[in-house]
Scaffold this motif. Structure first.
Motif, short mmCIF file in Angstrom:
data_model
loop_
_atom_site.label_atom_id
_atom_site.label_comp_id
_atom_site.label_asym_id
_atom_site.label_seq_id
_atom_site.Cartn_x
_atom_site.Cartn_y
_atom_site.Cartn_z
N HIS A 121 87.84 35.07 -62.48
CA HIS A 121 86.94 34.54 -63.51
C HIS A 121 87.30 35.12 -64.87
O HIS A 121 87.74 36.26 -64.97
N MET A 122 87.09 34.32 -65.91
CA MET A 122 87.07 34.86 -67.26
C MET A 122 85.67 35.40 -67.53
O MET A 122 84.68 34.78 -67.13
N VAL A 123 85.60 36.52 -68.22
CA VAL A 123 84.31 37.10 -68.59
C VAL A 123 84.12 36.85 -70.07
O VAL A 123 84.86 37.37 -70.91
N LEU A 124 83.14 36.02 -70.40
CA LEU A 124 82.91 35.57 -71.77
C LEU A 124 81.48 35.85 -72.21
O LEU A 124 80.63 36.25 -71.42
N GLN A 125 81.23 35.62 -73.45
CA GLN A 125 79.88 35.72 -74.01
C GLN A 125 79.03 34.55 -73.53
O GLN A 125 79.47 33.40 -73.58
N ASP A 126 77.83 34.82 -73.05
CA ASP A 126 76.87 33.77 -72.71
C ASP A 126 76.23 33.31 -74.01
O ASP A 126 75.44 34.04 -74.62
N LEU A 127 76.54 32.11 -74.44
CA LEU A 127 76.14 31.64 -75.77
C LEU A 127 74.66 31.29 -75.89
O LEU A 127 74.18 31.03 -76.99
N THR A 128 73.94 31.24 -74.78
CA THR A 128 72.51 30.93 -74.84
C THR A 128 71.63 32.08 -74.38
O THR A 128 70.41 31.94 -74.33
N SER A 129 72.22 33.23 -74.07
CA SER A 129 71.45 34.32 -73.45
C SER A 129 70.35 34.86 -74.37
O SER A 129 69.31 35.32 -73.89
N ALA A 130 70.56 34.82 -75.68
CA ALA A 130 69.57 35.36 -76.61
C ALA A 130 68.59 34.31 -77.09
O ALA A 130 67.77 34.57 -77.97
N ARG A 131 68.65 33.12 -76.51
CA ARG A 131 67.82 31.99 -76.95
C ARG A 131 66.67 31.75 -75.99
O ARG A 131 66.80 31.91 -74.78
N VAL A 132 65.55 31.31 -76.55
CA VAL A 132 64.40 30.90 -75.75
C VAL A 132 64.34 29.38 -75.77
O VAL A 132 64.22 28.77 -76.83
N ASN A 133 64.46 28.77 -74.61
CA ASN A 133 64.44 27.30 -74.49
C ASN A 133 65.40 26.64 -75.49
O ASN A 133 64.99 25.83 -76.33
N PRO A 134 66.67 26.96 -75.42
CA PRO A 134 67.62 26.43 -76.40
C PRO A 134 67.88 24.94 -76.23
O PRO A 134 67.94 24.42 -75.12
N SER A 135 68.02 24.26 -77.36
CA SER A 135 68.55 22.90 -77.37
C SER A 135 70.06 23.01 -77.52
O SER A 135 70.55 23.77 -78.36
N VAL A 136 70.79 22.24 -76.70
CA VAL A 136 72.25 22.41 -76.60
C VAL A 136 72.93 21.05 -76.59
O VAL A 136 72.45 20.11 -75.95
N MET A 137 74.03 20.94 -77.31
CA MET A 137 74.84 19.73 -77.28
C MET A 137 76.31 20.11 -77.15
O MET A 137 76.79 21.02 -77.82
N ASP A 138 77.03 19.40 -76.27
CA ASP A 138 78.45 19.62 -76.04
C ASP A 138 79.21 18.38 -76.52
O ASP A 138 78.91 17.26 -76.10
N ILE A 139 80.18 18.57 -77.42
CA ILE A 139 80.91 17.46 -78.03
C ILE A 139 82.40 17.71 -77.91
O ILE A 139 82.93 18.69 -78.45
N LYS A 140 83.11 16.85 -77.20
CA LYS A 140 84.57 16.99 -77.03
C LYS A 140 85.26 16.37 -78.24
O LYS A 140 84.98 15.23 -78.61
N ILE A 141 86.18 17.12 -78.83
CA ILE A 141 86.80 16.73 -80.09
C ILE A 141 88.23 16.22 -79.87
O ILE A 141 88.99 16.77 -79.07
N GLY A 142 88.58 15.18 -80.62
CA GLY A 142 89.94 14.64 -80.60
C GLY A 142 90.00 13.26 -79.99
O GLY A 142 89.34 12.96 -78.99
N SER A 143 90.80 12.38 -80.58
CA SER A 143 90.99 11.04 -80.02
C SER A 143 91.97 11.09 -78.85
O SER A 143 92.02 10.18 -78.03
N ARG A 144 92.70 12.19 -78.75
CA ARG A 144 93.63 12.41 -77.64
C ARG A 144 93.24 13.71 -76.95
O ARG A 144 93.16 14.76 -77.60
#
Length: 336
Positions: A121-144
């Motif tokens: 496994h890679m060990v990374l920062q949990d980007l929502t750990s400090a958030r309470v009920n976070p709103s989240v959006m994932d957007i893939k970038i690039g036409s290719r």
């Protein structure tokens, strides 16, 4: 960028396979310490895209110390993502103000996966750990969304997804989102398959829903009928000197010059907390870049594929803010 990163100095005890919604306590002993630290390992609550952990399914895990454990993918994708993190972490030419847009990287570790089997496994920062009920959006970038050295079969697979989504016409596509409503209704979280096949008008609507107190509200596109999403949080999330738009413009300025990497199939993660926005906070929104399994060397050439998608996304958000400022509706809603 082909070498695996050095494993972090942490030894793990064995535990049972993790299923959705379950938590398991794990005693962790640092190799250079004598005191055990106890952490809770579980499936992420706020994942909106990508492979999900489940019974017999390999997926990411988190603990309660703010770590995110991403299993290395098969073939060479996992090792290539590790190689990117190692390269990026040691690249002294990356400006400090740009590093904040990337998750912190703590190395790699072989540990019990969500399947119950030892796996790197890679060990990374949990980007929502400090958030309470976070709103989240994932957007893939690039036409290719595939690298130049990809196989013909993989290119065909990616091209099919790109053609069925907005990747080709817009230069980006939505991969998933959740918007916190309240403690009773919890989250608005549309089906991923629907999101991936949305058209440009749907993308605009979902970007509005993301910053609305009523994200479940719909309107018939092209007619303006129905109340529609109110965009009540747009000014605190998208706008302002620290809002998402300003952060995207900061990244855009870097991508107009950087020639170190080409970021194929990478995504933006938008995260914010509704409760802070309602309290009048100028901005509590964050933009992060994630998913680097297909990053290649830039070889002195600007990454026009990523830059084009970034510019397109920036314009969509800028247009939403312009509509809100120029149009007046009842109860803070925008009439289109």
């Amino acid at each position: 960028m082909n070498s695996i990163g050095t494993p972090i100095n942490i030894s793990w005890c064995a535990y049972l396979p993790v299923t959705t919604g379950s938590t398991i306590q794990v005693d962790i002993l640092s190799l250079n310490q004598t005191r055990k630290k106890s952490y809770i390992i579980q499936v992420p609550d706020h994942q909106v895209a990508g492979h999900e952990a489940g019974l017999g399914k390999l997926g990411p895990l988190i603990d309660d110390s703010g770590r995110f454990y991403k299993p290395l993918q098969g073939d060479n994708r996992g090792s290539e993502e590790v190689a990117f993190y190692e390269s990026f972490s040691s690249n002294s030419h990356i400006p400090e103000h740009i590093r904040k847009f990337f998750p912190m990287y703590y190395g790699t570790k072989i540990m019990k996966a969500s399947t119950g089997v030892d796996h790197p496994h890679m060990v990374l920062q949990d980007l929502t750990s400090a958030r309470v009920n976070p709103s989240v959006m994932d957007i893939k970038i690039g036409s290719r969304t595939w690298a130049p050295d990809a196989s013909e079969a993989y290119i065909a697979k990616c091209l099919k997804k790109d053609r069925e989504s907005t990747s080709i016409p817009l230069g980006f596509r939505l991969s998933g989102l959740q918007v916190y409503i309240d403690d009773e209704s919890r989250f608005y979280k549309p089906d991923r398959n629907y999101i991936r096949k949305t058209g440009p008008d749907d993308v605009r609507l979902l970007l509005r829903k993301f910053v609305s107190s009523n994200p479940s509200a719909d309107m018939e596109m092209g007619t303006g009928s129905g109340p529609g999403p109110d965009c009540s949080l747009a000014s605190s999330v998208y706008d302002g000197p620290n809002g998402i738009l300003a952060q995207l413009l900061e990244l855009k300025a870097w991508f107009e010059d950087q020639t170190f990497y080409h970021f194929y199939a990478c995504s933006f993660l938008f995260v914010y907390e509704k409760r802070l926005g309602l309290k009048g906070a100028l901005s509590n929104a964050e933009v992060k870049l994630i998913d680097f399994a297909h990053v290649t060397d830039g070889n002195g050439v600007i990454d026009h594929n990523f830059l084009g998608g970034l510019c397109s996304l920036t314009k969509f958000i800028s247009d939403i803010l312009t509509e809100i400022k120029d149009c007046t509706g009842t109860n803070g809603q925008v009439e289109l």
